[in-house]
Design a protein around this motif. Structure first.
Motif, PDB file in Angstrom:
ATOM      1  N   MET A   1      33.201  54.772  45.977  1.00 49.70           N
ATOM      2  CA  MET A   1      34.330  53.946  46.352  1.00 49.70           C
ATOM      3  C   MET A   1      34.779  54.341  47.759  1.00 49.70           C
ATOM      4  O   MET A   1      35.019  55.500  48.033  1.00 49.70           O
ATOM      5  N   HIS A   2      34.835  53.364  48.650  1.00 49.19           N
ATOM      6  CA  HIS A   2      35.244  53.633  50.034  1.00 49.19           C
ATOM      7  C   HIS A   2      36.526  52.849  50.309  1.00 49.19           C
ATOM      8  O   HIS A   2      36.501  51.626  50.338  1.00 49.19           O
ATOM      9  N   PHE A   3      37.619  53.570  50.465  1.00 51.04           N
ATOM     10  CA  PHE A   3      38.902  52.938  50.784  1.00 51.04           C
ATOM     11  C   PHE A   3      39.152  53.019  52.286  1.00 51.04           C
ATOM     12  O   PHE A   3      38.906  54.053  52.899  1.00 51.04           O
ATOM     13  N   SER A   4      39.690  51.957  52.852  1.00 48.78           N
ATOM     14  CA  SER A   4      40.257  52.029  54.209  1.00 48.78           C
ATOM     15  C   SER A   4      41.705  51.601  54.063  1.00 48.78           C
ATOM     16  O   SER A   4      42.014  50.758  53.217  1.00 48.78           O
ATOM     17  N   THR A  20      32.297  49.349  47.248  1.00 48.03           N
ATOM     18  CA  THR A  20      31.766  50.162  46.157  1.00 48.03           C
ATOM     19  C   THR A  20      30.257  50.271  46.318  1.00 48.03           C
ATOM     20  O   THR A  20      29.580  49.258  46.506  1.00 48.03           O
ATOM     21  N   THR A  21      29.756  51.485  46.287  1.00 48.49           N
ATOM     22  CA  THR A  21      28.298  51.680  46.389  1.00 48.49           C
ATOM     23  C   THR A  21      27.865  52.658  45.298  1.00 48.49           C
ATOM     24  O   THR A  21      28.703  53.357  44.724  1.00 48.49           O
ATOM     25  N   ALA A  22      26.564  52.699  45.075  1.00 50.75           N
ATOM     26  CA  ALA A  22      26.032  53.727  44.169  1.00 50.75           C
ATOM     27  C   ALA A  22      26.307  55.082  44.810  1.00 50.75           C
ATOM     28  O   ALA A  22      26.355  55.189  46.042  1.00 50.75           O
ATOM     29  N   SER A  23      26.499  56.103  43.985  1.00 53.50           N
ATOM     30  CA  SER A  23      26.873  57.414  44.540  1.00 53.50           C
ATOM     31  C   SER A  23      25.765  58.003  45.408  1.00 53.50           C
ATOM     32  O   SER A  23      26.007  58.894  46.217  1.00 53.50           O
ATOM     33  N   THR A  24      24.551  57.523  45.233  1.00 54.42           N
ATOM     34  CA  THR A  24      23.438  58.059  46.015  1.00 54.42           C
ATOM     35  C   THR A  24      23.339  57.414  47.401  1.00 54.42           C
ATOM     36  O   THR A  24      22.547  57.837  48.225  1.00 54.42           O
ATOM     37  N   ARG A 196      44.429  60.287  40.424  1.00 58.52           N
ATOM     38  CA  ARG A 196      45.423  60.861  39.507  1.00 58.52           C
ATOM     39  C   ARG A 196      46.369  59.816  38.937  1.00 58.52           C
ATOM     40  O   ARG A 196      46.757  59.886  37.782  1.00 58.52           O
ATOM     41  N   GLY A 197      46.732  58.846  39.768  1.00 60.32           N
ATOM     42  CA  GLY A 197      47.710  57.865  39.300  1.00 60.32           C
ATOM     43  C   GLY A 197      47.077  56.642  38.657  1.00 60.32           C
ATOM     44  O   GLY A 197      47.707  55.964  37.841  1.00 60.32           O
ATOM     45  N   PHE A 198      45.826  56.324  39.040  1.00 64.12           N
ATOM     46  CA  PHE A 198      45.227  55.072  38.568  1.00 64.12           C
ATOM     47  C   PHE A 198      43.879  55.286  37.879  1.00 64.12           C
ATOM     48  O   PHE A 198      43.165  54.328  37.608  1.00 64.12           O
ATOM     49  N   ASP A 199      43.541  56.539  37.655  1.00 67.16           N
ATOM     50  CA  ASP A 199      42.375  56.871  36.839  1.00 67.16           C
ATOM     51  C   ASP A 199      41.093  56.191  37.322  1.00 67.16           C
ATOM     52  O   ASP A 199      40.270  55.742  36.527  1.00 67.16           O
ATOM     53  N   VAL A 200      40.944  56.123  38.649  1.00 67.26           N
ATOM     54  CA  VAL A 200      39.839  55.324  39.187  1.00 67.26           C
ATOM     55  C   VAL A 200      38.458  55.943  38.945  1.00 67.26           C
ATOM     56  O   VAL A 200      37.445  55.257  39.022  1.00 67.26           O
ATOM     57  N   ARG A 201      38.436  57.231  38.629  1.00 69.46           N
ATOM     58  CA  ARG A 201      37.109  57.845  38.401  1.00 69.46           C
ATOM     59  C   ARG A 201      36.562  57.482  37.022  1.00 69.46           C
ATOM     60  O   ARG A 201      35.415  57.762  36.709  1.00 69.46           O
ATOM     61  N   GLN A 202      37.405  56.913  36.177  1.00 72.84           N
ATOM     62  CA  GLN A 202      36.934  56.472  34.865  1.00 72.84           C
ATOM     63  C   GLN A 202      36.450  55.033  35.006  1.00 72.84           C
ATOM     64  O   GLN A 202      37.246  54.109  35.138  1.00 72.84           O
ATOM     65  N   CYS A 203      35.133  54.875  35.004  1.00 70.17           N
ATOM     66  CA  CYS A 203      34.582  53.534  35.197  1.00 70.17           C
ATOM     67  C   CYS A 203      34.649  52.765  33.871  1.00 70.17           C
ATOM     68  O   CYS A 203      34.161  53.227  32.858  1.00 70.17           O
ATOM     69  N   ARG A 204      35.299  51.618  33.920  1.00 68.92           N
ATOM     70  CA  ARG A 204      35.515  50.887  32.671  1.00 68.92           C
ATOM     71  C   ARG A 204      34.444  49.866  32.371  1.00 68.92           C
ATOM     72  O   ARG A 204      34.436  49.242  31.318  1.00 68.92           O
ATOM     73  N   TYR A 205      33.580  49.642  33.319  1.00 70.51           N
ATOM     74  CA  TYR A 205      32.559  48.604  33.138  1.00 70.51           C
ATOM     75  C   TYR A 205      31.185  49.151  33.485  1.00 70.51           C
ATOM     76  O   TYR A 205      31.050  50.166  34.148  1.00 70.51           O
ATOM     77  N   ILE A 206      30.170  48.390  33.095  1.00 68.86           N
ATOM     78  CA  ILE A 206      28.805  48.756  33.458  1.00 68.86           C
ATOM     79  C   ILE A 206      28.360  47.832  34.588  1.00 68.86           C
ATOM     80  O   ILE A 206      28.563  46.618  34.517  1.00 68.86           O
ATOM     81  N   GLY A 207      27.774  48.398  35.610  1.00 66.50           N
ATOM     82  CA  GLY A 207      27.255  47.584  36.711  1.00 66.50           C
ATOM     83  C   GLY A 207      28.143  47.657  37.934  1.00 66.50           C
ATOM     84  O   GLY A 207      29.362  47.805  37.841  1.00 66.50           O
ATOM     85  N   LEU A 208      27.493  47.540  39.098  1.00 64.41           N
ATOM     86  CA  LEU A 208      28.191  47.706  40.370  1.00 64.41           C
ATOM     87  C   LEU A 208      29.224  46.604  40.621  1.00 64.41           C
ATOM     88  O   LEU A 208      30.327  46.871  41.104  1.00 64.41           O
ATOM     89  N   LYS A 210      31.008  44.739  38.530  1.00 63.06           N
ATOM     90  CA  LYS A 210      32.231  44.890  37.731  1.00 63.06           C
ATOM     91  C   LYS A 210      33.010  46.133  38.153  1.00 63.06           C
ATOM     92  O   LYS A 210      34.240  46.143  38.147  1.00 63.06           O
ATOM     93  N   THR A 211      32.269  47.181  38.492  1.00 65.88           N
ATOM     94  CA  THR A 211      32.943  48.400  38.952  1.00 65.88           C
ATOM     95  C   THR A 211      33.701  48.106  40.249  1.00 65.88           C
ATOM     96  O   THR A 211      34.829  48.561  40.451  1.00 65.88           O
ATOM     97  N   HIS A 212      33.076  47.303  41.096  1.00 69.69           N
ATOM     98  CA  HIS A 212      33.732  46.922  42.350  1.00 69.69           C
ATOM     99  C   HIS A 212      35.022  46.147  42.054  1.00 69.69           C
ATOM    100  O   HIS A 212      36.054  46.364  42.695  1.00 69.69           O
ATOM    101  N   LEU A 213      34.945  45.259  41.065  1.00 66.98           N
ATOM    102  CA  LEU A 213      36.138  44.495  40.679  1.00 66.98           C
ATOM    103  C   LEU A 213      37.250  45.448  40.237  1.00 66.98           C
ATOM    104  O   LEU A 213      38.413  45.296  40.611  1.00 66.98           O
ATOM    105  N   GLN A 214      36.869  46.455  39.445  1.00 68.31           N
ATOM    106  CA  GLN A 214      37.862  47.451  39.001  1.00 68.31           C
ATOM    107  C   GLN A 214      38.507  48.126  40.222  1.00 68.31           C
ATOM    108  O   GLN A 214      39.724  48.307  40.276  1.00 68.31           O
ATOM    109  N   HIS A 215      37.683  48.469  41.203  1.00 66.24           N
ATOM    110  CA  HIS A 215      38.212  49.156  42.393  1.00 66.24           C
ATOM    111  C   HIS A 215      39.170  48.245  43.169  1.00 66.24           C
ATOM    112  O   HIS A 215      40.190  48.702  43.703  1.00 66.24           O
TER     113      HIS A 215
END
Ligand code: SF4
Length: 253
Positions: A1-4, A20-24, A196-208, A210-215
Motif C-alpha cells: 500500500m502506497h499512500f501519498s 496497491t501492489t504485491a509486496s514483492t 492502528r486505527g483502521f486495521d489496514v494490514r488485515q486484508c479482507r478480500y482475496i485479490g489485488l 479488491k484489496t485496492h478497493l479496501q485501501h
C-alpha cells in the motif's frame, strides 16, 4: 500500500492517491502510476517527497518531464568499489564528452566503445569500454579495475538521466534538502494511523483489485476523520517517544 498525502502548512493532511501492489513489487514501480493518477485528477503537486526506495535517475527525469513533478528524495550515492576506496578511480574521475561519445580516464586514455543498451530492468544505459591495449599495461590498473585481464568498463546513464542524478546528489548534500526532506516523516504517522486505527494490514478480500478497493475506502475514511479534526482545531499528534528515548536528555544532561 502506497499512500501519498498533502502536507501544506495550516491545511489538513489529506491522502490523495492510494496505490496497491504485491509486496514483492519494488516501491519505485508505484511512482509512474501514482503520478499519472495525480495528474488525471488534477492533483499534481509541484513536489513529491519520497524516501530512497522511490527514486531513480529515470524516475527523477520522467516525473519532471511527463508530469512536472519534482521527485524529492535521497538518491543512491555513487556505486562500485572504486567509490569507497581511497585513491581508486570512480566515475567522477572520468571526463565524459557527450557530444563526441568519448570518455577520458584519469590516465588520459580515451574509451574504445560507446553503445546504447538496456539494463536488466529495461532502463536505457550506455556501456562504455576502454581498450585492452591501454588498460593491460596501465600502471594505475589496480586503482581502476579488479579484473585480471578485461579493460575498464563503465555504465553510464543517458545524458538527461545522468544530469538529473548528479543534480539530485548535489541537492541532497545541502542543509536545505535535509530541512525540507524532514516533512516526509509525517507519512509514517499516516501509515501508523491506517494500521492502528483502521486495521489496514488485515486484508479482507482475496485479490489485488479488491484489496485496492479496501485501501481506497480506508483512505477515504481517514480523510473524513482528518477533515473533522481539522475543522475542530485538533492539532496533529506529536511523534511518540519510546521510554528509552525519553531517558536520553536526562542521561546527557
Ligand atoms: S586501467 Fe584503463 S581506464 Fe583505468 S586508468 Fe588505466 S588506462 Fe585508464
Amino acid at each position: 500500500m502506497h499512500f501519498s498525502e498533502t502536507c501544506d502548512e495550516g491545511m489538513p493532511r489529506l491522502i490523495t492517491p492510494v496505490e496497491t501492489t504485491a509486496s514483492t513489487t519494488q516501491d519505485q514501480s508505484a511512482i509512474p502510476v501514482i503520478h499519472a493518477t495525480l495528474d488525471a485528477k488534477g492533483l499534481r503537486p509541484e513536489r513529491h517527497v519520497v524516501d530512497q526506495g522511490y527514486t531513480s535517475a529515470q524516475l527523477l527525469l520522467s516525473s519532471q518531464k511527463e508530469h512536472g513533478i519534482d521527485l524529492y528524495g535521497p538518491v543512491a550515492t555513487r556505486s562500485g568499489w572504486q567509490a569507497y576506496t581511497e585513491g581508486a578511480f570512480d566515475l567522477s574521475q572520468f571526463q565524459i564528452d557527450w557530444s563526441q561519445q568519448i570518455v577520458k580516464c584519469p590516465q588520459g586514455k580515451s574509451s574504445r566503445s560507446w553503445k546504447a543498451g538496456r539494463d536488466s530492468y529495461d532502463n536505457p544505459v550506455i556501456p562504455v569500454q576502454f581498450s585492452g591495449r591501454d588498460c593491460t599495461p596501465c600502471q594505475a590498473r589496480s586503482r581502476c579495475t579488479k579484473s585480471k585481464r578485461a579493460p575498464r568498463e563503465l555504465t553510464l546513464k543517458p545524458f538527461e538521466a545522468y544530469q538529473a542524478l548528479q543534480q539530485a546528489r548535489d541537492r541532497q548534500a545541502t542543509t536545505t534538502f535535509q530541512q525540507d526532506f524532514s516533512i516526509r516523516a509525517g507519512v509514517e504517522g499516516t501509515i501508523s494511523q491506517a494500521v492502528r486505527g483502521f486495521d489496514v494490514r488485515q486484508c479482507r478480500y482475496i485479490g489485488l483489485a479488491k484489496t485496492h478497493l479496501q485501501h481506497i475506502i480506508t483512505a477515504a475514511a481517514m480523510n473524513v476523520v482528518r477533515v473533522i479534526n481539522w475543522l475542530e482545531g485538533v492539532p496533529l499528534a506529536k511523534t511518540r517517544q519510546s521510554h528509552f528515548a525519553k531517558l536520553a536528555p536526562i542521561k546527557s544532561g
